[in-house]
Design a protein around this motif. Sequence first.
Motif, PDB file in Angstrom:
ATOM      1  N   GLN A   1     -25.500 -11.063  -7.182  1.00  0.00           N
ATOM      2  CA  GLN A   1     -26.772 -11.487  -7.780  1.00  0.00           C
ATOM      3  C   GLN A   1     -26.606 -12.768  -8.594  1.00  0.00           C
ATOM      4  O   GLN A   1     -27.167 -12.922  -9.679  1.00  0.00           O
ATOM      5  N   SER A   2     -25.817 -13.697  -8.057  1.00  0.00           N
ATOM      6  CA  SER A   2     -25.591 -14.981  -8.725  1.00  0.00           C
ATOM      7  C   SER A   2     -25.391 -16.052  -7.668  1.00  0.00           C
ATOM      8  O   SER A   2     -24.961 -15.776  -6.544  1.00  0.00           O
ATOM      9  N   THR A   3     -25.725 -17.279  -8.044  1.00  0.00           N
ATOM     10  CA  THR A   3     -25.477 -18.403  -7.140  1.00  0.00           C
ATOM     11  C   THR A   3     -24.002 -18.799  -7.129  1.00  0.00           C
ATOM     12  O   THR A   3     -23.561 -19.545  -6.261  1.00  0.00           O
ATOM     13  N   GLU A   4     -23.244 -18.297  -8.119  1.00  0.00           N
ATOM     14  CA  GLU A   4     -21.818 -18.590  -8.203  1.00  0.00           C
ATOM     15  C   GLU A   4     -21.009 -17.470  -7.558  1.00  0.00           C
ATOM     16  O   GLU A   4     -21.419 -16.296  -7.579  1.00  0.00           O
ATOM     17  N   PRO A   5     -19.864 -17.797  -6.985  1.00  0.00           N
ATOM     18  CA  PRO A   5     -19.004 -16.741  -6.446  1.00  0.00           C
ATOM     19  C   PRO A   5     -18.310 -15.979  -7.571  1.00  0.00           C
ATOM     20  O   PRO A   5     -18.331 -16.399  -8.733  1.00  0.00           O
ATOM     21  N   ASN A   6     -17.723 -14.871  -7.235  1.00  0.00           N
ATOM     22  CA  ASN A   6     -16.835 -14.191  -8.173  1.00  0.00           C
ATOM     23  C   ASN A   6     -15.498 -14.930  -8.202  1.00  0.00           C
ATOM     24  O   ASN A   6     -15.030 -15.438  -7.180  1.00  0.00           O
ATOM     25  N   TYR A   7     -14.892 -14.973  -9.381  1.00  0.00           N
ATOM     26  CA  TYR A   7     -13.600 -15.647  -9.532  1.00  0.00           C
ATOM     27  C   TYR A   7     -12.546 -14.623  -9.924  1.00  0.00           C
ATOM     28  O   TYR A   7     -12.777 -13.784 -10.796  1.00  0.00           O
ATOM     29  N   GLN A   8     -11.392 -14.710  -9.283  1.00  0.00           N
ATOM     30  CA  GLN A   8     -10.304 -13.785  -9.577  1.00  0.00           C
ATOM     31  C   GLN A   8      -9.016 -14.573  -9.820  1.00  0.00           C
ATOM     32  O   GLN A   8      -8.675 -15.492  -9.077  1.00  0.00           O
ATOM     33  N   ALA A   9      -8.327 -14.201 -10.896  1.00  0.00           N
ATOM     34  CA  ALA A   9      -7.048 -14.828 -11.230  1.00  0.00           C
ATOM     35  C   ALA A   9      -5.916 -14.126 -10.484  1.00  0.00           C
ATOM     36  O   ALA A   9      -5.821 -12.901 -10.499  1.00  0.00           O
ATOM     37  N   ILE A  10      -5.090 -14.920  -9.822  1.00  0.00           N
ATOM     38  CA  ILE A  10      -3.930 -14.410  -9.092  1.00  0.00           C
ATOM     39  C   ILE A  10      -2.671 -14.936  -9.774  1.00  0.00           C
ATOM     40  O   ILE A  10      -2.507 -16.152  -9.940  1.00  0.00           O
ATOM     41  N   ASN A  11      -1.788 -14.061 -10.176  1.00  0.00           N
ATOM     42  CA  ASN A  11      -0.571 -14.466 -10.888  1.00  0.00           C
ATOM     43  C   ASN A  11       0.315 -15.355 -10.024  1.00  0.00           C
ATOM     44  O   ASN A  11       0.531 -15.072  -8.844  1.00  0.00           O
ATOM     45  N   ILE A  12       0.844 -16.426 -10.660  1.00  0.00           N
ATOM     46  CA  ILE A  12       1.868 -17.254 -10.045  1.00  0.00           C
ATOM     47  C   ILE A  12       3.043 -17.321 -11.021  1.00  0.00           C
ATOM     48  O   ILE A  12       2.843 -17.518 -12.229  1.00  0.00           O
ATOM     49  N   ASN A  13       4.243 -17.120 -10.524  1.00  0.00           N
ATOM     50  CA  ASN A  13       5.420 -16.966 -11.375  1.00  0.00           C
ATOM     51  C   ASN A  13       6.555 -17.864 -10.901  1.00  0.00           C
ATOM     52  O   ASN A  13       6.661 -18.190  -9.715  1.00  0.00           O
ATOM     53  N   GLY A  14       7.410 -18.215 -11.839  1.00  0.00           N
ATOM     54  CA  GLY A  14       8.602 -18.978 -11.516  1.00  0.00           C
ATOM     55  C   GLY A  14       9.798 -18.453 -12.283  1.00  0.00           C
ATOM     56  O   GLY A  14       9.660 -17.932 -13.393  1.00  0.00           O
ATOM     57  N   LYS A  15      10.976 -18.563 -11.685  1.00  0.00           N
ATOM     58  CA  LYS A  15      12.232 -18.182 -12.332  1.00  0.00           C
ATOM     59  C   LYS A  15      13.248 -19.289 -12.118  1.00  0.00           C
ATOM     60  O   LYS A  15      13.354 -19.840 -11.023  1.00  0.00           O
ATOM     61  N   GLU A  16      13.989 -19.590 -13.185  1.00  0.00           N
ATOM     62  CA  GLU A  16      14.936 -20.709 -13.132  1.00  0.00           C
ATOM     63  C   GLU A  16      16.177 -20.372 -13.951  1.00  0.00           C
ATOM     64  O   GLU A  16      16.095 -19.685 -14.971  1.00  0.00           O
ATOM     65  N   LYS A  17      17.326 -20.872 -13.502  1.00  0.00           N
ATOM     66  CA  LYS A  17      18.578 -20.706 -14.242  1.00  0.00           C
ATOM     67  C   LYS A  17      19.088 -22.076 -14.688  1.00  0.00           C
ATOM     68  O   LYS A  17      19.017 -23.047 -13.947  1.00  0.00           O
ATOM     69  N   ARG A  18      19.627 -22.099 -15.909  1.00  0.00           N
ATOM     70  CA  ARG A  18      20.264 -23.308 -16.421  1.00  0.00           C
ATOM     71  C   ARG A  18      21.599 -22.941 -17.070  1.00  0.00           C
ATOM     72  O   ARG A  18      21.690 -21.955 -17.799  1.00  0.00           O
ATOM     73  N   ASN A  19      22.603 -23.740 -16.778  1.00  0.00           N
ATOM     74  CA  ASN A  19      23.939 -23.572 -17.357  1.00  0.00           C
ATOM     75  C   ASN A  19      24.290 -24.827 -18.152  1.00  0.00           C
ATOM     76  O   ASN A  19      23.950 -25.943 -17.744  1.00  0.00           O
TER      77      ASN A  19
END
Length: 263
Positions: free
Chosen positions: A130-148
């Motif tokens: 019941q809106s002219t706008e779509p529904n918006y859904q957040a999808i998780n994006i993740n990153g993993k990194e190693k540093r020595n």
Amino acid sequence: MKRFLLLILLFPICINAQFYLKKDHLVYGINVGAYIANSNTAHIYRGDATAYNVYSIFNHPNYTATFDQYFQYPYSIVDLPRNMVYKPGLEIGIHLGKQLEHVKYYMDLNFADLTLVDFITVAIEDPNNQSTEPNYQAININGKEKRNFLNLGIVANFIDKEDFHVGLPIFAQFNQTRLENNYIVVNNQTYNIIHAATNPPQRNPGGFSFGAGSGLIFTFDLNEKIDVSFGYHLQFANTNMSDQLSPWGLHHSTFARMVWMKE
């Protein structure tokens, strides 16, 4: 290199030992603390920095039926993270040194794990909202990194009491960076973003580089053989992700070090 003008002590769990039983002796110990990375390389995790990216995942024929069932209505990615940042990471390592009367020469070998968490935005064309706008859904994006890190330096005490010392460390740093993983999560299912090309085969982004740093260390004598210190390091270093992404920047560490004197 510019002088470090601001020293921020967060007093983490920092344990360091500098022993004054003798004017000349070896020390060894462990480091525990937090590493706060400059986020000038974090955008590589935002989802569009490689050929096989979030758009490739959403258009992959093997996932179409799964995504159609989950979103139920026509869907599309409409926004990616704009300012991804590294979370403070756990930094642990070992400490070796040669303690003289008011100066210590030392080596630290430290390892840090870094993570990033953000979200992409998916628009869902639900005709029943019941809106002219779509529904918006957040999808998780993740990153993993190693540093020595390998730090080679010297600590000079400018306040040197019987059971309390304040030292100024200056060190050269050699570092290694490696992207470990980058992925999105849809309906509790992980989908990897591939950064390493398969033709020809390549490894994930990362490499070796260098820098330098300084800071401040507060040391308290616990007994004749063990001291505790609270310290902060400010590092100006290069982060080598690739030939195209190798920026210089300021990084921070608050650390703990427990050191024993070698008889």
